[in-house]
Design a protein around this motif. Sequence first.
Motif, PDB file in Angstrom:
ATOM      1  N   LYS A   1      52.879   7.609  32.172  1.00 18.54           N
ATOM      2  CA  LYS A   1      52.729   9.059  32.191  1.00 18.54           C
ATOM      3  C   LYS A   1      51.738   9.445  33.276  1.00 18.54           C
ATOM      4  CE  LYS A   1      48.989   9.040  28.812  1.00 18.54           C
ATOM      5  NZ  LYS A   1      48.521   9.454  27.509  1.00 18.54           N
TER       6      LYS A   1
ATOM      7  N   CYS B   1      51.595   4.889  28.115  1.00 18.12           N
ATOM      8  CA  CYS B   1      51.612   5.517  26.795  1.00 18.12           C
ATOM      9  C   CYS B   1      51.615   4.394  25.761  1.00 18.12           C
ATOM     10  CB  CYS B   1      52.887   6.341  26.609  1.00 18.12           C
ATOM     11  SG  CYS B   1      53.067   7.727  27.716  1.00 18.12           S
TER      12      CYS B   1
ATOM     13  N   GLU C   1      47.140  21.884  31.406  1.00 14.50           N
ATOM     14  CA  GLU C   1      47.419  20.461  31.577  1.00 14.50           C
ATOM     15  C   GLU C   1      48.769  20.113  30.939  1.00 14.50           C
ATOM     16  OE1 GLU C   1      45.220  16.788  29.622  1.00 14.50           O
ATOM     17  OE2 GLU C   1      43.898  17.909  30.958  1.00 14.50           O
ATOM     18  N   LYS C   2      49.560  19.306  31.646  1.00 11.52           N
ATOM     19  CA  LYS C   2      50.878  18.919  31.132  1.00 11.52           C
ATOM     20  C   LYS C   2      51.110  17.443  31.416  1.00 11.52           C
ATOM     21  CE  LYS C   2      55.766  20.005  31.442  1.00 11.52           C
ATOM     22  NZ  LYS C   2      56.796  20.769  32.116  1.00 11.52           N
ATOM     23  N   THR C   3      51.426  16.674  30.371  1.00 12.49           N
ATOM     24  CA  THR C   3      51.748  15.262  30.533  1.00 12.49           C
ATOM     25  C   THR C   3      53.217  15.132  30.907  1.00 12.49           C
ATOM     26  OG1 THR C   3      50.076  14.651  28.916  1.00 12.49           O
ATOM     27  CG2 THR C   3      51.773  13.015  29.386  1.00 12.49           C
TER      28      THR C   3
ATOM     29  N   VAL D   1      49.496  13.223  34.591  1.00 10.81           N
ATOM     30  CA  VAL D   1      49.101  14.551  34.128  1.00 10.81           C
ATOM     31  C   VAL D   1      49.182  15.530  35.293  1.00 10.81           C
ATOM     32  CG1 VAL D   1      47.251  15.930  33.102  1.00 10.81           C
ATOM     33  CG2 VAL D   1      47.607  13.567  32.354  1.00 10.81           C
TER      34      VAL D   1
END
Length: 185
Positions: A54, A48, A63-65, A56
Amino acid sequence: MKQLKDLTELGEHWALVTNTGGKYAVSNLGRVASFYKSDTAILKPHPCRNGYLKVVFYTMEGEKTVMPHRLVATYFVDNPDNKSEVNHINGIKTDNRAENLEWVTRGENCRHAVDKGLHRGFEKGHQVANRHRGERSPTAVLTEDQVRNIRADWAAGLKQRELAEKYKIKMSTVRSALTGWKHII
């Protein structure tokens, strides 16, 4: 989880990540695995802007980080006091091993960052002081010495309008010098 047998390193333990339909697992060494169809893969984390890593997740919701250090701490680090932040003990934001993580409060996290030299703020007593307070603020019009002089002139009997004229500042800035700047004695 038996799909991970060939990918597991010595001393590594895995936990399935909840609310992912059994598609993801995290290890105590900071690795995240994905079970997509019949393939098992270790996800490659990406940095990041703030230096943390991070990955995914793809779930039914989309989609979720996700931050691997938070996953590792959630599944492998005790949090008896229900603290809200995860601290990297050695100060290395990419070292997500469980033994390098601890749950802390916001204040503890800030103090640790100052002690390790990871934060550009400064320490005042035992509290981390705001680095943008007073003349350090990018919008500051006055210096701390000017604030002290304004307060001394006001104590000597000058009115706020006279102070504004003397220092060539707005009345609101005079009021701020008199009532704000609480870190100035």
